[in-house]
Design a protein around this motif. Structure first.
Motif, short mmCIF file in Angstrom:
data_model
loop_
_atom_site.label_atom_id
_atom_site.label_comp_id
_atom_site.label_asym_id
_atom_site.label_seq_id
_atom_site.Cartn_x
_atom_site.Cartn_y
_atom_site.Cartn_z
N GLN A 53 28.96 28.71 28.67
CA GLN A 53 31.05 28.69 28.56
C GLN A 53 31.63 27.48 28.14
O GLN A 53 32.66 27.74 28.35
CB GLN A 53 31.17 29.49 29.58
N GLY A 58 35.46 30.76 27.93
CA GLY A 58 35.29 32.46 28.40
C GLY A 58 35.29 31.58 30.03
O GLY A 58 34.91 32.65 30.76
N TRP A 79 39.97 31.79 38.28
CA TRP A 79 38.89 32.00 37.42
C TRP A 79 38.50 33.56 37.90
O TRP A 79 37.92 34.86 37.69
CB TRP A 79 37.76 31.17 36.72
N ALA A 80 37.34 33.64 38.83
CA ALA A 80 36.86 34.09 39.75
C ALA A 80 38.17 35.82 39.82
O ALA A 80 37.71 36.73 39.87
CB ALA A 80 36.36 33.91 40.57
N GLY A 82 40.51 36.21 38.25
CA GLY A 82 41.20 37.01 37.28
C GLY A 82 40.01 37.90 36.87
O GLY A 82 40.24 39.14 36.08
N ARG A 83 38.57 37.89 37.40
CA ARG A 83 37.94 39.30 36.92
C ARG A 83 37.48 39.65 37.88
O ARG A 83 36.37 40.49 37.87
CB ARG A 83 36.18 37.92 36.90
N TYR A 85 38.09 43.85 39.31
CA TYR A 85 38.07 45.38 38.28
C TYR A 85 37.85 46.22 40.01
O TYR A 85 37.33 45.93 41.02
CB TYR A 85 36.65 44.87 37.89
N THR A 88 34.46 50.26 36.82
CA THR A 88 33.30 49.97 35.85
C THR A 88 34.86 50.63 34.16
O THR A 88 34.82 49.74 33.10
CB THR A 88 32.62 50.22 35.38
N GLY A 92 40.68 45.74 31.28
CA GLY A 92 40.35 45.02 31.35
C GLY A 92 38.70 44.67 30.91
O GLY A 92 38.60 43.33 31.33
N CYS A 93 38.02 45.67 32.16
CA CYS A 93 36.59 45.22 32.37
C CYS A 93 35.81 45.02 31.02
O CYS A 93 36.16 46.00 30.17
CB CYS A 93 35.71 46.49 33.39
N VAL A 94 34.68 44.12 30.85
CA VAL A 94 34.18 43.70 29.56
C VAL A 94 32.72 44.85 30.02
O VAL A 94 31.97 44.94 30.16
CB VAL A 94 33.76 42.34 30.26
#
Length: 100
Positions: A53, A58, A79-80, A82-83, A85, A88, A92-94
């Protein structure tokens, strides 16, 4: 045990554990900066994932002190966070295609 035996007695074999902390500098319980291995353990990711990364982008922000790469604990937490959710299907979920 017989007198004159070459084997030490059970009570003599149990010695007080020797502390090597006197020779090794103490590390704070919550260090401000973490190595790649420590950051990986903190995030429960492989250190190799963090290395990848850093190259591809990312990942969490990092700092370089000379050739040494370190991560600030606050940056890892941000960072964590910001991810995070709710489900699913959040916008914003990948969503990744299957590798197979």
């Amino acid at each position: 045990m017989a007198v004159g035996s070459s084997f030490p007695s059970r009570t003599a074999a149990v010695a007080a554990p020797q502390s090597s902390a006197a020779t090794v500098p103490a590390v704070p319980a919550n260090p401000e900066f973490l190595t790649t291995e420590e950051a990986g353990a903190f995030l429960r990711l492989s250190p190799r994932t963090l290395e990848k990364q850093r190259v591809l982008g990312g990942g969490p922000r990092f700092r370089k002190f000379g050739a040494r790469v370190v991560y600030a604990a606050t940056d890892l937490r941000a960072w964590a966070d910001g991810r995070a959710y709710g489900m699913t299907s959040d916008p914003g979920c990948v969503q990744r295609d299957s590798v197979r």
